[in-house]
Design a protein around this motif. Structure first.
Motif, PDB file in Angstrom:
ATOM      1  N   ALA A 125      76.941  51.120  58.410  1.00 11.34           N
ATOM      2  CA  ALA A 125      75.991  50.681  57.391  1.00 11.34           C
ATOM      3  C   ALA A 125      75.136  51.897  57.243  1.00 11.34           C
ATOM      4  CB  ALA A 125      75.084  49.480  57.779  1.00 11.34           C
ATOM      5  N   ASN A 126      73.950  51.774  56.030  1.00 15.45           N
ATOM      6  CA  ASN A 126      73.129  52.763  55.427  1.00 15.45           C
ATOM      7  C   ASN A 126      71.984  53.128  56.305  1.00 15.45           C
ATOM      8  OD1 ASN A 126      71.737  54.311  53.680  1.00 15.45           O
ATOM      9  ND2 ASN A 126      71.264  52.694  52.547  1.00 15.45           N
ATOM     10  N   ILE A 127      72.511  54.149  57.362  1.00 14.39           N
ATOM     11  CA  ILE A 127      71.490  54.837  58.303  1.00 14.39           C
ATOM     12  C   ILE A 127      71.777  56.233  58.198  1.00 14.39           C
ATOM     13  CG2 ILE A 127      71.380  52.923  59.851  1.00 14.39           C
ATOM     14  CD1 ILE A 127      73.311  54.134  61.687  1.00 14.39           C
ATOM     15  N   ALA A 128      71.005  57.000  58.747  1.00 16.46           N
ATOM     16  CA  ALA A 128      71.032  58.560  58.592  1.00 16.46           C
ATOM     17  C   ALA A 128      72.376  59.038  59.053  1.00 16.46           C
ATOM     18  CB  ALA A 128      70.031  59.073  59.612  1.00 16.46           C
ATOM     19  N   PRO A 129      73.015  59.928  58.279  1.00 16.08           N
ATOM     20  CA  PRO A 129      74.490  60.472  58.715  1.00 16.08           C
ATOM     21  C   PRO A 129      74.551  61.145  60.027  1.00 16.08           C
ATOM     22  CG  PRO A 129      73.540  61.747  56.955  1.00 16.08           C
ATOM     23  CD  PRO A 129      72.830  60.413  56.950  1.00 16.08           C
ATOM     24  N   TYR A 153      69.574  60.172  51.664  1.00 15.33           N
ATOM     25  CA  TYR A 153      70.355  60.974  52.683  1.00 15.33           C
ATOM     26  C   TYR A 153      71.308  61.820  51.723  1.00 15.33           C
ATOM     27  CZ  TYR A 153      69.042  57.374  55.863  1.00 15.33           C
ATOM     28  OH  TYR A 153      68.339  56.701  56.765  1.00 15.33           O
ATOM     29  N   ILE A 154      71.608  61.536  50.674  1.00 17.51           N
ATOM     30  CA  ILE A 154      72.381  62.421  49.843  1.00 17.51           C
ATOM     31  C   ILE A 154      71.637  63.829  49.376  1.00 17.51           C
ATOM     32  CG2 ILE A 154      73.450  62.898  47.447  1.00 17.51           C
ATOM     33  CD1 ILE A 154      74.356  59.919  47.597  1.00 17.51           C
ATOM     34  N   ARG A 158      72.221  66.177  53.311  1.00 16.54           N
ATOM     35  CA  ARG A 158      73.533  66.407  52.482  1.00 16.54           C
ATOM     36  C   ARG A 158      74.466  67.257  53.374  1.00 16.54           C
ATOM     37  NH1 ARG A 158      75.335  65.898  47.274  1.00 16.54           N
ATOM     38  NH2 ARG A 158      76.688  67.040  46.894  1.00 16.54           N
ATOM     39  N   ASP A 159      74.215  68.076  54.362  1.00 13.90           N
ATOM     40  CA  ASP A 159      74.808  68.839  55.251  1.00 13.90           C
ATOM     41  C   ASP A 159      75.684  67.730  56.045  1.00 13.90           C
ATOM     42  OD1 ASP A 159      74.489  71.251  53.696  1.00 13.90           O
ATOM     43  OD2 ASP A 159      73.224  72.293  55.130  1.00 13.90           O
ATOM     44  N   ASP A 160      74.729  67.075  56.666  1.00  9.08           N
ATOM     45  CA  ASP A 160      74.963  66.047  57.775  1.00  9.08           C
ATOM     46  C   ASP A 160      76.131  65.137  57.038  1.00  9.08           C
ATOM     47  OD1 ASP A 160      73.443  67.236  59.691  1.00  9.08           O
ATOM     48  OD2 ASP A 160      71.787  65.798  59.606  1.00  9.08           O
ATOM     49  N   LEU A 161      75.722  64.619  55.996  1.00  7.69           N
ATOM     50  CA  LEU A 161      76.738  63.587  55.366  1.00  7.69           C
ATOM     51  C   LEU A 161      77.945  64.159  54.731  1.00  7.69           C
ATOM     52  CD1 LEU A 161      77.120  60.949  54.047  1.00  7.69           C
ATOM     53  CD2 LEU A 161      75.959  61.860  51.933  1.00  7.69           C
ATOM     54  N   LEU A 162      78.175  65.576  54.344  1.00  6.60           N
ATOM     55  CA  LEU A 162      79.403  66.085  54.065  1.00  6.60           C
ATOM     56  C   LEU A 162      80.245  66.406  55.320  1.00  6.60           C
ATOM     57  CD1 LEU A 162      78.274  69.007  51.681  1.00  6.60           C
ATOM     58  CD2 LEU A 162      79.356  66.683  51.071  1.00  6.60           C
ATOM     59  N   ARG A 193      86.251  64.053  42.831  1.00  9.91           N
ATOM     60  CA  ARG A 193      85.417  64.903  43.527  1.00  9.91           C
ATOM     61  C   ARG A 193      85.139  64.379  45.048  1.00  9.91           C
ATOM     62  NH1 ARG A 193      84.337  69.112  45.717  1.00  9.91           N
ATOM     63  NH2 ARG A 193      82.177  69.934  45.907  1.00  9.91           N
ATOM     64  N   ILE A 194      84.824  62.964  44.940  1.00 11.52           N
ATOM     65  CA  ILE A 194      84.272  62.677  46.352  1.00 11.52           C
ATOM     66  C   ILE A 194      85.719  62.673  47.516  1.00 11.52           C
ATOM     67  CG2 ILE A 194      83.672  60.577  47.679  1.00 11.52           C
ATOM     68  CD1 ILE A 194      81.749  59.810  45.153  1.00 11.52           C
ATOM     69  N   LEU A 195      86.466  62.187  46.794  1.00 10.22           N
ATOM     70  CA  LEU A 195      87.928  62.417  47.806  1.00 10.22           C
ATOM     71  C   LEU A 195      88.314  63.515  48.132  1.00 10.22           C
ATOM     72  CD1 LEU A 195      90.167  59.844  45.630  1.00 10.22           C
ATOM     73  CD2 LEU A 195      88.887  59.361  47.660  1.00 10.22           C
ATOM     74  N   GLU A 196      87.619  64.737  47.392  1.00  6.90           N
ATOM     75  CA  GLU A 196      87.988  66.234  47.858  1.00  6.90           C
ATOM     76  C   GLU A 196      87.064  66.464  48.995  1.00  6.90           C
ATOM     77  OE1 GLU A 196      87.127  68.409  44.429  1.00  6.90           O
ATOM     78  OE2 GLU A 196      88.980  67.820  43.404  1.00  6.90           O
ATOM     79  N   LEU A 197      85.973  65.699  49.116  1.00  7.34           N
ATOM     80  CA  LEU A 197      85.154  65.815  50.210  1.00  7.34           C
ATOM     81  C   LEU A 197      85.456  65.252  51.720  1.00  7.34           C
ATOM     82  CD1 LEU A 197      81.717  64.949  48.456  1.00  7.34           C
ATOM     83  CD2 LEU A 197      82.793  67.301  48.768  1.00  7.34           C
TER      84      LEU A 197
END
Length: 305
Positions: A125-129, A153-154, A158-162, A193-197
């Motif tokens: 769920a929605n917490i820090a990546p 977080y986006i 962002r780096d952690d999320l990616l 684009r998201i699927l490419e990530l």
């Protein structure tokens, strides 16, 4: 129908104070993990990992247990639980955060009990990546992992999320988050684009406009269940995710047909959630109610007559 297995959710539990055009509710249940777990518990046993303070009502913890939600992973720490106060506008897609206190959640570092590490279905769920990744490091070969995230977080992690997205097969986010993450305004281009990530599929929640699901070259879209009045939209997206993952965990049907059914079940449970403040409508909801509205939903969207 094949059997699935336990469903693990890791996320926030909170005490909310809410104002909507329909009224005000003071110190009611909130938090992404709360909404998710209660929704999923209509379908399957749930294992919940989170943290609350000493002020969290013991009666609510007892209610979780009555619903088949395992709390072995829930910490009760000295101090106050996470608290959020929000006000919705007449257009309930717009809301203001009046106050937010992380409290004990600020130092939350999820640790899975040994029994939880074998969970075949995992929802982050929605917490820090970085914390979501910490959970994945402890999980042992789950069948399906899904994750949510948010604008903060986006923008700020962002780096952690990616990095996380390369480990998560299913991403469940709303349309605004999809635009921010992808840099695209059009939902189809955003999804591609998201699927490419990294994710192999993405569900984009669009509020009153329904849900779009993208996986490979496959696209599936359903409307929101039509309601005369939305009383409180808080937690609708988390409830949707709980219904989706709950159905998948209960049935083990993770192929295209199962996922499409799960999306409709998630939409149905979310449609009940918004009929009252917090999780109040879910307290009186039955599985028969869900099945009845599911059939209505199918009839509503059927065109092969």
């Amino acid at each position: 129908m094949s059997a699935g297995g336990p469903l693990l959710v890791v996320g926030s539990l909170a005490i909310d104070t809410l104002e909507t055009p329909g009224g005000r509710a003071v110190e009611v249940l909130g938090g992404a993990a709360t909404y998710f777990a209660v929704a999923a518990s209509f379908f399957t046993p749930v294992q919940m990992v989170g943290v609350v303070g000493e002020d969290f009502p013991r009666s609510e913890l007892a209610w979780f247990r009555e619903r088949g939600i395992d709390l072995a992973g829930l910490e009760v720490r000295p101090g106050r639980s996470m608290r959020w106060t929000g006000r919705y506008h007449e257009d309930m897609n717009v809301r203001d955060t009046l106050s937010f206190e992380a409290n004990v959640f600020e130092s939350f570092a999820p640790e899975l009990p040994p029994a939880y590490r074998q969970a075949p279905f995992v929802f982050l769920a929605n917490i820090a990546p970085a914390l979501q990744a910490r959970v994945l490091d402890q999980a042992r070969a789950p069948i399906l992992v899904a994750a949510d995230t948010m604008n903060f977080y986006i923008d700020n992690a962002r780096d952690d999320l990616l990095t996380l997205l390369r480990r998560v097969p299913l991403l469940v986010i709303n349309d605004e988050e999809a635009r921010m993450l992808s840099g695209e305004r059009n939902m189809v281009r955003a999804a591609r684009r998201i699927l490419e990530l990294g994710p192999t599929s993405v569900m984009i929640k669009r509020g009153e406009y329904g849900v779009m699901y993208f996986s490979g070259d496959s696209v599936f879209a359903v409307p929101a269940y039509p309601l005369e009045e939305v009383f409180d939209p808080t937690g609708a997206g988390d409830t949707f995710a709980g219904g989706v993952m709950g159905y998948l965990a209960a049935t083990g049907e993770v192929g295209p047909a199962g996922i499409r059914k799960a999306i409709v079940y998630g939409s149905v449970v979310a449609s009940f959630t918004v009929e009252a403040f917090s999780v109040e409508r879910l307290r009186t909801l039955s599985r028969d109610d869900i099945e009845r509205r599911y059939r209505q939903f199918v009839s509503l969207t059927s065109f092969d007559l």
